[in-house]
Design a protein around this motif. Structure first.
Motif, PDB file in Angstrom:
ATOM      1  N   TYR A  35       0.840  -1.185   0.000  1.00 28.31           N
ATOM      2  CA  TYR A  35       0.000   0.000   0.000  1.00 28.31           C
ATOM      3  C   TYR A  35       0.882   1.245   0.000  1.00 28.31           C
ATOM      4  O   TYR A  35       2.022   1.232   0.472  1.00 28.31           O
ATOM      5  N   GLN A  37       0.678   5.412   1.220  1.00 22.27           N
ATOM      6  CA  GLN A  37      -0.050   6.450   1.938  1.00 22.27           C
ATOM      7  C   GLN A  37       0.655   7.769   1.695  1.00 22.27           C
ATOM      8  O   GLN A  37       1.713   8.042   2.269  1.00 22.27           O
ATOM      9  N   GLY A  40      -0.817  12.951   4.586  1.00 25.37           N
ATOM     10  CA  GLY A  40      -2.136  13.403   5.004  1.00 25.37           C
ATOM     11  C   GLY A  40      -3.290  12.668   4.348  1.00 25.37           C
ATOM     12  O   GLY A  40      -4.444  13.079   4.507  1.00 25.37           O
ATOM     13  N   GLN A  41      -3.012  11.603   3.646  1.00 27.21           N
ATOM     14  CA  GLN A  41      -4.049  10.891   2.896  1.00 27.21           C
ATOM     15  C   GLN A  41      -4.297   9.500   3.481  1.00 27.21           C
ATOM     16  O   GLN A  41      -3.623   9.073   4.414  1.00 27.21           O
ATOM     17  N   SER A  42      -5.283   8.847   2.886  1.00 25.96           N
ATOM     18  CA  SER A  42      -5.588   7.476   3.279  1.00 25.96           C
ATOM     19  C   SER A  42      -4.650   6.502   2.552  1.00 25.96           C
ATOM     20  O   SER A  42      -3.754   6.911   1.827  1.00 25.96           O
ATOM     21  N   LEU A  43      -4.859   5.218   2.779  1.00 24.89           N
ATOM     22  CA  LEU A  43      -4.032   4.195   2.138  1.00 24.89           C
ATOM     23  C   LEU A  43      -4.647   3.767   0.811  1.00 24.89           C
ATOM     24  O   LEU A  43      -5.877   3.634   0.700  1.00 24.89           O
ATOM     25  N   ILE A  90       4.427   7.094   2.663  1.00 23.49           N
ATOM     26  CA  ILE A  90       4.718   5.916   3.483  1.00 23.49           C
ATOM     27  C   ILE A  90       4.289   4.703   2.667  1.00 23.49           C
ATOM     28  O   ILE A  90       3.177   4.670   2.127  1.00 23.49           O
ATOM     29  N   LEU A  92       3.598   0.657   2.871  1.00 21.52           N
ATOM     30  CA  LEU A  92       3.311  -0.359   3.872  1.00 21.52           C
ATOM     31  C   LEU A  92       3.027  -1.699   3.209  1.00 21.52           C
ATOM     32  O   LEU A  92       2.330  -1.762   2.196  1.00 21.52           O
TER      33      LEU A  92
END
Lengths: 117, 110
Positions: A35, A37, A40-43, A90, A92
């Motif tokens: 994933y 990210q 400041g956002q969603s995944l 990020i 993940l």
């Protein structure tokens, strides 16, 4: 739950270079995912890492930009190629399933924080 | 594809207060999970709850699948509850792929 580690935990890279992120699980798992990210956002799901075959990419993500390997049931890598500042995020990995593990619950690694200058 | 909206987007609470976070989804789901992302970025599983109600300490969750929403209740909030709460769903097409909601950013002040 699974114990998941990622390397590196963070990195600062120059544009145009590539970075390979590793995801290691303490036991065999059935499915592994990557994933992204953004700040400041969603995944957002990048791809499903398939053991022994090519990854399955989501819309908007391509193999040339995000090559993925999964040589066995406990390890996967994601490469971010030819990086630009827009790749700062990020990253993940997550896992699902495996011996004596519930199928429904995904577990996430600690993430790799990437900054591209 | 399936859309997942969370509300409120931001929430500030005094320690000890209670709160309710909402997750609306646009289609039927096979899987729904609630996560807490702590200030260091780690995602922690809170609940697997495609339907029904579950409780774990000060947290509880309810999913009404027929009406396509889920609620996360936090009681007697603590500063350690601060972070971002995400719900994530797997659509009925399957393949275990999670679609994450927009998130609720919670700040609990002492």
């Amino acid at each position: 739950s699974a114990v998941i580690s990622q390397k590196p935990s963070r990195d600062i890279c120059q544009r145009g270079t590539s970075l390979t992120i590793q995801c290691q699980v303490d036991s065999q798992v059935t499915m592994m995912f990557w994933y992204r990210q953004q700040p400041g956002q969603s995944l957002t799901l990048i791809a499903t890492a398939n053991q022994g075959s090519e990854a399955t990419y989501e819309s908007g993500f391509v193999i040339d930009k995000f090559p993925i390997s999964r040589p066995n049931l406990t390890f996967s890598t994601l490469t971010v190629s030819n990086m630009s500042p827009e790749d700062s995020s990020i990253y993940l990995c997550s896992v699902l399933g495996g011996h004596s593990r519930r199928w429904e619950t995904q577990y996430f690694g600690p993430g790799t924080r990437l900054l591209v200058l | 594809g399936i859309q997942v909206e969370q509300s409120p987007p931001d929430l500030i609470l005094q320690e000890g207060a209670n709160s309710t976070l909402r997750c609306n989804f646009s289609d039927s789901v096979n899987n729904l999970q609630w996560f807490h992302q702590n200030p260091w970025g780690q995602l922690i599983n809170l609940f697997y709850i495609p339907s029904g109600t579950k409780q774990n300490g000060r947290l509880s969750a309810t999913t009404v699948a027929t009406e396509r929403y889920s609620l996360l209740y936090i009681s007697s909030s603590q500063t350690t509850d601060s972070g971002v709460y995400f719900c994530a769903v797997e659509g009925s097409t399957g393949f275990q792929k999670l679609v994450f909601g927009t998130g609720t950013r919670l700040l609990v002040s002492p």
